[in-house]
Motif scaffolding. Structure first.
Motif, short mmCIF file in Angstrom:
data_model
loop_
_atom_site.label_atom_id
_atom_site.label_comp_id
_atom_site.label_asym_id
_atom_site.label_seq_id
_atom_site.Cartn_x
_atom_site.Cartn_y
_atom_site.Cartn_z
N ARG A 1 0.86 -1.20 0.00
CA ARG A 1 0.00 0.00 0.00
C ARG A 1 0.89 1.24 0.00
O ARG A 1 1.94 1.26 0.64
CB ARG A 1 -0.88 0.02 1.25
CG ARG A 1 -1.96 -1.02 1.22
CD ARG A 1 -2.87 -0.88 2.45
NE ARG A 1 -3.95 -1.83 2.37
CZ ARG A 1 -3.96 -3.01 2.98
NH1 ARG A 1 -2.95 -3.37 3.75
NH2 ARG A 1 -4.98 -3.82 2.85
N GLY A 2 0.44 2.28 -0.68
CA GLY A 2 1.25 3.48 -0.83
C GLY A 2 1.16 4.48 0.30
O GLY A 2 1.69 5.57 0.17
N PHE A 3 0.50 4.13 1.42
CA PHE A 3 0.33 5.11 2.49
C PHE A 3 1.63 5.43 3.22
O PHE A 3 1.72 6.44 3.89
CB PHE A 3 -0.74 4.66 3.50
CG PHE A 3 -0.40 3.42 4.28
CD1 PHE A 3 0.38 3.48 5.41
CD2 PHE A 3 -0.88 2.18 3.86
CE1 PHE A 3 0.69 2.34 6.12
CE2 PHE A 3 -0.57 1.04 4.57
CZ PHE A 3 0.22 1.11 5.70
N ALA B 1 11.85 1.23 1.04
CA ALA B 1 12.73 0.29 1.74
C ALA B 1 12.50 -1.14 1.26
O ALA B 1 13.44 -1.90 1.06
CB ALA B 1 12.53 0.39 3.25
N VAL B 2 11.23 -1.51 1.05
CA VAL B 2 10.92 -2.86 0.55
C VAL B 2 11.48 -3.04 -0.85
O VAL B 2 12.08 -4.07 -1.16
CB VAL B 2 9.40 -3.16 0.60
CG1 VAL B 2 9.08 -4.47 -0.10
CG2 VAL B 2 8.92 -3.20 2.05
N MET B 3 11.31 -2.03 -1.71
CA MET B 3 11.86 -2.11 -3.07
C MET B 3 13.37 -2.33 -3.03
O MET B 3 13.90 -3.22 -3.71
CB MET B 3 11.55 -0.84 -3.86
CG MET B 3 10.11 -0.73 -4.29
SD MET B 3 9.83 0.70 -5.38
CE MET B 3 9.50 1.99 -4.17
N ALA B 4 14.06 -1.53 -2.26
CA ALA B 4 15.52 -1.64 -2.17
C ALA B 4 15.94 -2.98 -1.56
O ALA B 4 16.89 -3.61 -2.02
CB ALA B 4 16.08 -0.48 -1.36
N GLN C 1 1.98 2.59 -8.66
CA GLN C 1 0.69 3.14 -9.06
C GLN C 1 0.23 4.25 -8.11
O GLN C 1 -0.93 4.63 -8.14
CB GLN C 1 -0.36 2.03 -9.11
CG GLN C 1 -0.11 1.00 -10.18
CD GLN C 1 -0.24 1.60 -11.56
OE1 GLN C 1 -1.18 2.34 -11.85
NE2 GLN C 1 0.71 1.30 -12.42
N GLY C 2 1.11 4.73 -7.25
CA GLY C 2 0.76 5.79 -6.30
C GLY C 2 0.08 5.24 -5.06
O GLY C 2 0.59 5.34 -3.97
N GLY C 3 -1.08 4.63 -5.23
CA GLY C 3 -1.81 4.05 -4.10
C GLY C 3 -1.24 2.71 -3.66
O GLY C 3 -1.48 2.27 -2.55
N TYR C 4 -0.49 2.07 -4.55
CA TYR C 4 0.16 0.82 -4.23
C TYR C 4 1.37 0.63 -5.13
O TYR C 4 1.48 1.27 -6.18
CB TYR C 4 -0.79 -0.37 -4.37
CG TYR C 4 -1.29 -0.61 -5.78
CD1 TYR C 4 -0.59 -1.44 -6.65
CD2 TYR C 4 -2.45 0.00 -6.23
CE1 TYR C 4 -1.04 -1.64 -7.94
CE2 TYR C 4 -2.90 -0.20 -7.52
CZ TYR C 4 -2.19 -1.03 -8.37
OH TYR C 4 -2.63 -1.24 -9.65
N VAL C 5 2.28 -0.22 -4.70
CA VAL C 5 3.49 -0.53 -5.46
C VAL C 5 3.61 -2.04 -5.57
O VAL C 5 3.67 -2.74 -4.55
CB VAL C 5 4.76 0.04 -4.78
CG1 VAL C 5 6.00 -0.29 -5.59
CG2 VAL C 5 4.63 1.54 -4.55
#
Length: 102
Positions: A16-18, A25-28, A44-48
């Motif tokens: 979730r993008g909140f 951090a999760v992406m990295a 997507q802004g609201g989620y990744v």
């Protein structure tokens, strides 16, 4: 852009993008924990969506290193909008994987 055949083989979390700091951090961490796999990121802004082909590992140690503070990996569940694949969790890691063929 991936075709449907390729997309069916991707696994991993949808965050979730909140909390953009957590998403970053999760992406990295996924990129570091899966060095031999291409990581697909769809923000997507609201989620990744963060996916790799076949198997995606996220370790607590790498996530905490990226965040800069202690973060129980089981707490990540609150930030998950969804995920692709099957999932195995422990106190030290989360692994998303494809269903095994018998």
């Amino acid at each position: 852009m991936t075709d449907n055949h390729s997309a069916a083989k991707l696994v991993g979390p949808v965050i979730r993008g909140f909390n953009p700091d957590l998403a970053e951090a999760v992406m990295a961490a996924v990129e570091r924990d899966n060095p031999d796999l291409p990581v697909t990121i769809d923000d997507q802004g609201g989620y990744v969506r963060i996916h790799t082909p076949g198997r995606c590992v996220l370790t607590r140690a790498t996530l905490e290193d990226e965040l800069g503070y202690t973060y129980p990996i089981t707490r990540l569940e609150q930030a998950l909008a969804s995920f692709s694949g099957r999932v195995l969790t422990s106190d030290d890691s989360i692994e998303w994987y494809l269903e095994r063929n018998n």
